[in-house]
Write a protein that holds these residues in place. Sequence first.
Motif, PDB file in Angstrom:
ATOM      1  N   LEU A 102       0.876   0.133  22.947  1.00 53.33           N
ATOM      2  CA  LEU A 102      -0.403  -0.909  22.061  1.00 53.33           C
ATOM      3  C   LEU A 102      -0.983  -0.488  21.297  1.00 53.33           C
ATOM      4  O   LEU A 102      -2.529   0.151  21.826  1.00 53.33           O
ATOM      5  N   ASN A 103      -1.149  -0.909  19.960  1.00 54.85           N
ATOM      6  CA  ASN A 103      -1.042  -0.834  18.895  1.00 54.85           C
ATOM      7  C   ASN A 103      -2.171  -1.946  17.786  1.00 54.85           C
ATOM      8  O   ASN A 103      -1.448  -3.206  18.277  1.00 54.85           O
ATOM      9  N   ILE A 104      -2.439  -1.808  17.603  1.00 54.38           N
ATOM     10  CA  ILE A 104      -2.937  -2.935  16.433  1.00 54.38           C
ATOM     11  C   ILE A 104      -3.139  -2.216  15.003  1.00 54.38           C
ATOM     12  O   ILE A 104      -3.722  -0.782  15.155  1.00 54.38           O
ATOM     13  N   PHE A 105      -2.117  -2.731  14.368  1.00 57.51           N
ATOM     14  CA  PHE A 105      -2.635  -2.493  12.718  1.00 57.51           C
ATOM     15  C   PHE A 105      -2.828  -3.255  11.974  1.00 57.51           C
ATOM     16  O   PHE A 105      -3.222  -4.200  11.871  1.00 57.51           O
ATOM     17  N   VAL A 106      -3.693  -2.745  10.895  1.00 60.90           N
ATOM     18  CA  VAL A 106      -4.574  -3.694   9.817  1.00 60.90           C
ATOM     19  C   VAL A 106      -3.832  -2.788   8.128  1.00 60.90           C
ATOM     20  O   VAL A 106      -3.542  -2.369   8.227  1.00 60.90           O
ATOM     21  N   HIS A 107      -3.566  -4.372   7.836  1.00 60.60           N
ATOM     22  CA  HIS A 107      -2.477  -4.470   6.803  1.00 60.60           C
ATOM     23  C   HIS A 107      -3.385  -5.069   5.219  1.00 60.60           C
ATOM     24  O   HIS A 107      -4.082  -6.352   5.797  1.00 60.60           O
ATOM     25  N   GLU A 108      -3.393  -4.527   4.382  1.00 69.00           N
ATOM     26  CA  GLU A 108      -3.868  -5.398   2.948  1.00 69.00           C
ATOM     27  C   GLU A 108      -3.035  -4.993   2.213  1.00 69.00           C
ATOM     28  O   GLU A 108      -2.746  -4.080   1.510  1.00 69.00           O
ATOM     29  N   GLN A 109      -2.739  -6.462   1.761  1.00 64.71           N
ATOM     30  CA  GLN A 109      -1.823  -7.109   0.406  1.00 64.71           C
ATOM     31  C   GLN A 109      -0.297  -5.702   1.287  1.00 64.71           C
ATOM     32  O   GLN A 109      -0.102  -4.842  -0.358  1.00 64.71           O
ATOM     33  N   ASP A 110      -0.517  -5.328   1.615  1.00 64.96           N
ATOM     34  CA  ASP A 110       1.114  -5.377   2.437  1.00 64.96           C
ATOM     35  C   ASP A 110       1.089  -3.718   2.258  1.00 64.96           C
ATOM     36  O   ASP A 110       2.198  -2.879   2.838  1.00 64.96           O
ATOM     37  N   LYS A 111      -0.093  -2.851   2.177  1.00 63.15           N
ATOM     38  CA  LYS A 111      -0.424  -1.431   2.570  1.00 63.15           C
ATOM     39  C   LYS A 111      -1.207  -1.198   3.338  1.00 63.15           C
ATOM     40  O   LYS A 111      -2.099  -1.812   4.159  1.00 63.15           O
ATOM     41  N   VAL A 126      -6.862   5.593  24.850  1.00 60.67           N
ATOM     42  CA  VAL A 126      -6.382   5.006  23.031  1.00 60.67           C
ATOM     43  C   VAL A 126      -6.969   6.840  22.370  1.00 60.67           C
ATOM     44  O   VAL A 126      -7.674   7.454  22.818  1.00 60.67           O
ATOM     45  N   ALA A 127      -5.581   6.827  21.844  1.00 60.84           N
ATOM     46  CA  ALA A 127      -4.962   7.993  21.367  1.00 60.84           C
ATOM     47  C   ALA A 127      -5.477   7.957  20.310  1.00 60.84           C
ATOM     48  O   ALA A 127      -5.298   9.090  19.817  1.00 60.84           O
ATOM     49  N   ALA A 128      -5.563   7.207  19.106  1.00 60.29           N
ATOM     50  CA  ALA A 128      -5.776   7.663  17.916  1.00 60.29           C
ATOM     51  C   ALA A 128      -6.210   5.895  17.565  1.00 60.29           C
ATOM     52  O   ALA A 128      -6.402   5.055  17.991  1.00 60.29           O
ATOM     53  N   LEU A 129      -7.565   6.499  16.381  1.00 61.53           N
ATOM     54  CA  LEU A 129      -8.245   5.263  15.440  1.00 61.53           C
ATOM     55  C   LEU A 129      -8.557   5.677  14.307  1.00 61.53           C
ATOM     56  O   LEU A 129      -8.892   6.888  14.157  1.00 61.53           O
ATOM     57  N   TRP A 130      -7.978   4.839  13.139  1.00 64.02           N
ATOM     58  CA  TRP A 130      -8.133   5.866  11.930  1.00 64.02           C
ATOM     59  C   TRP A 130      -8.370   4.231  10.735  1.00 64.02           C
ATOM     60  O   TRP A 130      -7.266   2.890  10.899  1.00 64.02           O
ATOM     61  N   ILE A 131      -9.116   4.883  10.341  1.00 63.53           N
ATOM     62  CA  ILE A 131      -9.557   3.764   8.977  1.00 63.53           C
ATOM     63  C   ILE A 131      -9.178   4.670   7.984  1.00 63.53           C
ATOM     64  O   ILE A 131      -9.743   5.661   7.981  1.00 63.53           O
ATOM     65  N   ASP A 132      -9.070   3.807   6.202  1.00 57.01           N
ATOM     66  CA  ASP A 132      -8.816   4.105   5.156  1.00 57.01           C
ATOM     67  C   ASP A 132     -10.188   4.540   4.778  1.00 57.01           C
ATOM     68  O   ASP A 132     -10.918   3.816   4.921  1.00 57.01           O
ATOM     69  N   LEU A 133     -10.086   5.490   4.329  1.00 57.39           N
ATOM     70  CA  LEU A 133     -11.183   6.173   3.329  1.00 57.39           C
ATOM     71  C   LEU A 133     -12.024   5.075   2.701  1.00 57.39           C
ATOM     72  O   LEU A 133     -13.546   4.176   3.072  1.00 57.39           O
ATOM     73  N   GLN A 134     -11.108   4.354   2.111  1.00 59.29           N
ATOM     74  CA  GLN A 134     -11.768   3.297   1.151  1.00 59.29           C
ATOM     75  C   GLN A 134     -12.270   1.832   1.768  1.00 59.29           C
ATOM     76  O   GLN A 134     -13.361   1.208   1.598  1.00 59.29           O
ATOM     77  N   HIS A 135     -12.151   1.655   3.522  1.00 58.14           N
ATOM     78  CA  HIS A 135     -12.507   0.140   3.827  1.00 58.14           C
ATOM     79  C   HIS A 135     -13.464   1.086   4.847  1.00 58.14           C
ATOM     80  O   HIS A 135     -13.295  -0.167   6.239  1.00 58.14           O
ATOM     81  N   ARG A 136     -14.081   1.757   5.276  1.00 60.66           N
ATOM     82  CA  ARG A 136     -14.471   2.111   6.362  1.00 60.66           C
ATOM     83  C   ARG A 136     -16.237   1.410   6.417  1.00 60.66           C
ATOM     84  O   ARG A 136     -16.626   1.063   5.114  1.00 60.66           O
ATOM     85  N   ASN A 137     -17.127   1.621   8.072  1.00 64.71           N
ATOM     86  CA  ASN A 137     -18.264   0.924   7.422  1.00 64.71           C
ATOM     87  C   ASN A 137     -18.131  -0.420   6.971  1.00 64.71           C
ATOM     88  O   ASN A 137     -18.995  -1.231   6.574  1.00 64.71           O
ATOM     89  N   ARG A 138     -16.987  -1.192   7.250  1.00 65.10           N
ATOM     90  CA  ARG A 138     -17.164  -2.877   7.039  1.00 65.10           C
ATOM     91  C   ARG A 138     -16.785  -3.226   8.439  1.00 65.10           C
ATOM     92  O   ARG A 138     -16.338  -4.778   8.494  1.00 65.10           O
ATOM     93  N   GLY A 139     -16.464  -2.007   9.747  1.00 65.19           N
ATOM     94  CA  GLY A 139     -16.636  -3.742  11.016  1.00 65.19           C
ATOM     95  C   GLY A 139     -15.400  -3.113  11.485  1.00 65.19           C
ATOM     96  O   GLY A 139     -15.212  -3.990  12.282  1.00 65.19           O
ATOM     97  N   MET A 140     -14.435  -2.377  10.920  1.00 69.33           N
ATOM     98  CA  MET A 140     -13.022  -2.771  11.574  1.00 69.33           C
ATOM     99  C   MET A 140     -12.783  -1.781  12.247  1.00 69.33           C
ATOM    100  O   MET A 140     -12.354  -2.605  12.736  1.00 69.33           O
ATOM    101  N   ARG A 141     -13.510  -0.657  12.561  1.00 74.03           N
ATOM    102  CA  ARG A 141     -13.272  -0.208  13.926  1.00 74.03           C
ATOM    103  C   ARG A 141     -13.249  -1.237  14.937  1.00 74.03           C
ATOM    104  O   ARG A 141     -12.726  -1.131  15.850  1.00 74.03           O
TER     105      ARG A 141
END
Length: 108
Positions: free
Chosen positions: A35-44, A60-75
Motif C-alpha cells: 500500500l503505497n502513496i506517491f507524490v509527483h510534481e510535473q511528472d517528477k 509503514v516501511a519508508a517515508l521520503w520527501i525530496d529535500l526541496q519539498h520538505r517542511n510543507r506538510g507533505m509528510r
Amino acid sequence: TYTLNRSADAPEARAVDQGLQDHMRDTITRETRPLNIFVHEQDKLIGGVLGVIVARRLNVAALWIDLQHRNRGMRRKLMARLHAAAKQDGCDHALVDTMAFQAPDFYK
C-alpha cells in the motif's frame, strides 16, 4: 538452559520462526499487500510513503520527501492518506518504526 545467540542462521532461530508460523496459520493470514502513496510534481517523483498490510495491520516501511519539498506538510498528508487507505482495506492499527534522528518532531 538459556543461551544467547546472535546468528540469524541458527537452527533454533529457524525453529522458533517455523513454530510461530505453524501456530498462527489458523488464526491470521500471512498474506501481505503493498500500500503505497506517491507524490509527483510535473511528472517528477518528489515524495512517497511505502506500506505493507499484514492481516489487519499497516506496517509503514519508508517515508521520503525530496529535500526541496520538505517542511510543507507533505509528510502529514502522505501519512493521512496512507492511514485512510489502510482503514478502507480493513486495518485497525499501524506500526511505524524509525530511528531517533529521523524527523523526531514529526513523530511527537
